[in-house]
Design a protein around this motif. Structure first.
Motif, PDB file in Angstrom:
ATOM      1  N   ILE A   2      11.569   3.952  99.661  1.00 47.06           N
ATOM      2  CA  ILE A   2      10.621   3.167  98.880  1.00 47.06           C
ATOM      3  C   ILE A   2      10.729   3.527  97.403  1.00 47.06           C
ATOM      4  CG2 ILE A   2       8.158   2.777  98.447  1.00 47.06           C
ATOM      5  CD1 ILE A   2       7.730   3.061 101.447  1.00 47.06           C
ATOM      6  N   ARG A   3      10.871   4.824  97.107  1.00 48.93           N
ATOM      7  CA  ARG A   3      11.008   5.240  95.709  1.00 48.93           C
ATOM      8  C   ARG A   3      12.271   4.665  95.094  1.00 48.93           C
ATOM      9  NH1 ARG A   3       8.944  11.431  94.843  1.00 48.93           N
ATOM     10  NH2 ARG A   3       6.768  10.947  95.192  1.00 48.93           N
ATOM     11  N   LEU A   4      13.345   4.634  95.853  1.00 53.99           N
ATOM     12  CA  LEU A   4      14.601   4.081  95.346  1.00 53.99           C
ATOM     13  C   LEU A   4      14.428   2.616  94.978  1.00 53.99           C
ATOM     14  CD1 LEU A   4      17.605   4.293  94.744  1.00 53.99           C
ATOM     15  CD2 LEU A   4      18.039   3.809  97.152  1.00 53.99           C
ATOM     16  N   ILE A   5      13.755   1.860  95.830  1.00 55.48           N
ATOM     17  CA  ILE A   5      13.504   0.447  95.549  1.00 55.48           C
ATOM     18  C   ILE A   5      12.653   0.303  94.290  1.00 55.48           C
ATOM     19  CG2 ILE A   5      12.347  -1.638  96.397  1.00 55.48           C
ATOM     20  CD1 ILE A   5      13.195  -0.706  99.236  1.00 55.48           C
ATOM     21  N   ALA A   6      11.635   1.154  94.149  1.00 51.36           N
ATOM     22  CA  ALA A   6      10.783   1.103  92.956  1.00 51.36           C
ATOM     23  C   ALA A   6      11.598   1.391  91.704  1.00 51.36           C
ATOM     24  CB  ALA A   6       9.631   2.106  93.078  1.00 51.36           C
ATOM     25  N   GLU A  31       5.398   4.704  92.048  1.00 54.32           N
ATOM     26  CA  GLU A  31       5.840   4.351  93.386  1.00 54.32           C
ATOM     27  C   GLU A  31       5.339   2.941  93.666  1.00 54.32           C
ATOM     28  OE1 GLU A  31       6.493   3.756  97.352  1.00 54.32           O
ATOM     29  OE2 GLU A  31       4.435   3.925  96.685  1.00 54.32           O
ATOM     30  N   LEU A  32       6.209   2.077  94.151  1.00 57.96           N
ATOM     31  CA  LEU A  32       5.930   0.650  94.261  1.00 57.96           C
ATOM     32  C   LEU A  32       4.716   0.321  95.119  1.00 57.96           C
ATOM     33  CD1 LEU A  32       6.831  -2.191  93.509  1.00 57.96           C
ATOM     34  CD2 LEU A  32       8.320  -2.167  95.495  1.00 57.96           C
ATOM     35  N   ASN A  33       4.636   0.842  96.322  1.00 68.49           N
ATOM     36  CA  ASN A  33       3.558   0.446  97.242  1.00 68.49           C
ATOM     37  C   ASN A  33       2.215   1.081  96.920  1.00 68.49           C
ATOM     38  OD1 ASN A  33       5.198  -1.260  98.757  1.00 68.49           O
ATOM     39  ND2 ASN A  33       5.933   0.421 100.004  1.00 68.49           N
ATOM     40  N   THR A  34       2.224   2.360  96.547  1.00 68.98           N
ATOM     41  CA  THR A  34       0.958   3.060  96.303  1.00 68.98           C
ATOM     42  C   THR A  34       0.547   3.045  94.832  1.00 68.98           C
ATOM     43  OG1 THR A  34       2.047   5.180  95.945  1.00 68.98           O
ATOM     44  CG2 THR A  34       1.418   4.636  98.217  1.00 68.98           C
ATOM     45  N   GLU A  35       1.480   2.707  93.944  1.00 70.92           N
ATOM     46  CA  GLU A  35       1.266   2.722  92.503  1.00 70.92           C
ATOM     47  C   GLU A  35       0.874   4.100  91.983  1.00 70.92           C
ATOM     48  OE1 GLU A  35      -1.032  -0.545  91.001  1.00 70.92           O
ATOM     49  OE2 GLU A  35       0.027  -1.988  92.244  1.00 70.92           O
ATOM     50  N   ILE A  36       1.303   5.159  92.689  1.00 72.22           N
ATOM     51  CA  ILE A  36       1.091   6.526  92.228  1.00 72.22           C
ATOM     52  C   ILE A  36       2.074   6.794  91.093  1.00 72.22           C
ATOM     53  CG2 ILE A  36       1.320   8.967  92.853  1.00 72.22           C
ATOM     54  CD1 ILE A  36       0.437   8.184  95.681  1.00 72.22           C
ATOM     55  N   MET A  37       1.578   7.293  89.962  1.00 73.52           N
ATOM     56  CA  MET A  37       2.424   7.607  88.816  1.00 73.52           C
ATOM     57  C   MET A  37       3.303   8.810  89.150  1.00 73.52           C
ATOM     58  SD  MET A  37       1.608   5.260  86.903  1.00 73.52           S
ATOM     59  CE  MET A  37       0.317   4.075  86.839  1.00 73.52           C
ATOM     60  N   LEU A  38       4.580   8.740  88.757  1.00 75.75           N
ATOM     61  CA  LEU A  38       5.542   9.788  89.080  1.00 75.75           C
ATOM     62  C   LEU A  38       5.890  10.594  87.837  1.00 75.75           C
ATOM     63  CD1 LEU A  38       7.903   7.669  91.353  1.00 75.75           C
ATOM     64  CD2 LEU A  38       6.058   9.190  92.069  1.00 75.75           C
ATOM     65  N   SER A  39       5.610  11.886  87.876  1.00 76.73           N
ATOM     66  CA  SER A  39       5.923  12.761  86.751  1.00 76.73           C
ATOM     67  C   SER A  39       7.257  13.462  86.985  1.00 76.73           C
ATOM     68  CB  SER A  39       4.816  13.801  86.565  1.00 76.73           C
ATOM     69  OG  SER A  39       4.761  14.649  87.685  1.00 76.73           O
ATOM     70  N   ASP A  55       5.934  12.011  81.712  1.00 77.27           N
ATOM     71  CA  ASP A  55       4.847  12.985  81.609  1.00 77.27           C
ATOM     72  C   ASP A  55       4.028  12.966  82.909  1.00 77.27           C
ATOM     73  OD1 ASP A  55       3.083  10.808  81.515  1.00 77.27           O
ATOM     74  OD2 ASP A  55       2.675  11.014  79.384  1.00 77.27           O
ATOM     75  N   PRO A  56       2.967  13.759  83.017  1.00 77.38           N
ATOM     76  CA  PRO A  56       2.166  13.787  84.249  1.00 77.38           C
ATOM     77  C   PRO A  56       1.571  12.448  84.667  1.00 77.38           C
ATOM     78  CG  PRO A  56       1.696  15.724  82.949  1.00 77.38           C
ATOM     79  CD  PRO A  56       2.566  14.824  82.093  1.00 77.38           C
ATOM     80  N   MET A  57       1.447  11.504  83.721  1.00 73.82           N
ATOM     81  CA  MET A  57       0.915  10.178  84.039  1.00 73.82           C
ATOM     82  C   MET A  57       2.024   9.147  84.241  1.00 73.82           C
ATOM     83  SD  MET A  57      -2.247  10.682  84.309  1.00 73.82           S
ATOM     84  CE  MET A  57      -2.750   8.999  84.489  1.00 73.82           C
ATOM     85  N   GLY A  58       3.290   9.590  84.301  1.00 73.80           N
ATOM     86  CA  GLY A  58       4.414   8.688  84.542  1.00 73.80           C
ATOM     87  C   GLY A  58       4.918   7.971  83.306  1.00 73.80           C
ATOM     88  N   ASN A  59       4.388   8.287  82.121  1.00 68.21           N
ATOM     89  CA  ASN A  59       4.792   7.633  80.873  1.00 68.21           C
ATOM     90  C   ASN A  59       6.105   8.201  80.346  1.00 68.21           C
ATOM     91  OD1 ASN A  59       2.356   6.045  80.512  1.00 68.21           O
ATOM     92  ND2 ASN A  59       1.372   8.007  80.155  1.00 68.21           N
ATOM     93  N   TYR A  60       6.880   7.346  79.686  1.00 66.13           N
ATOM     94  CA  TYR A  60       8.091   7.796  79.010  1.00 66.13           C
ATOM     95  C   TYR A  60       8.330   6.918  77.792  1.00 66.13           C
ATOM     96  CZ  TYR A  60      10.450   3.724  80.783  1.00 66.13           C
ATOM     97  OH  TYR A  60      10.797   2.428  81.034  1.00 66.13           O
ATOM     98  N   SER A  61       9.200   7.411  76.902  1.00 65.94           N
ATOM     99  CA  SER A  61       9.609   6.692  75.699  1.00 65.94           C
ATOM    100  C   SER A  61      11.041   7.114  75.406  1.00 65.94           C
ATOM    101  CB  SER A  61       8.680   7.080  74.546  1.00 65.94           C
ATOM    102  OG  SER A  61       9.119   6.491  73.350  1.00 65.94           O
TER     103      SER A  61
END
Length: 74
Positions: A2-6, A31-39, A55-61
């Motif tokens: 699932i993570r790979l698809i996301a 993560e696509l199905n749960t929308e959990i942010m990935l750090s 970052d801990p909230m899944g943000n990047y730049s």
């Protein structure tokens, strides 16, 4: 799996943003199905050999320009 698809879906969305012009691409990785942010996900502009991490909230730049290849690595 699932993570790979996301990651693949996010890659396509971000490639569109990067295709606009030289700029800083910002986004969130989740993560696509749960929308959990990935750090701690590595975001790599393989064309320019630039890397960053979410970052801990899944943000990047990351800097990118039209035609650059962005990859997301666990």
């Amino acid at each position: 799996m699932i993570r790979l698809i996301a990651y693949i879906i996010i890659c396509f969305v971000l490639a569109h943003h990067a295709a606009q012009a030289q700029s800083t691409v910002k986004g969130k990785v989740f993560e696509l199905n749960t929308e959990i942010m990935l750090s701690g996900i590595t975001v790599e502009n393989q064309t320019q050999n630039i890397k960053t991490h979410t970052d801990p909230m899944g943000n990047y730049s990351i800097k990118a320009q039209k035609g650059d290849l962005l990859c997301f690595l666990v």
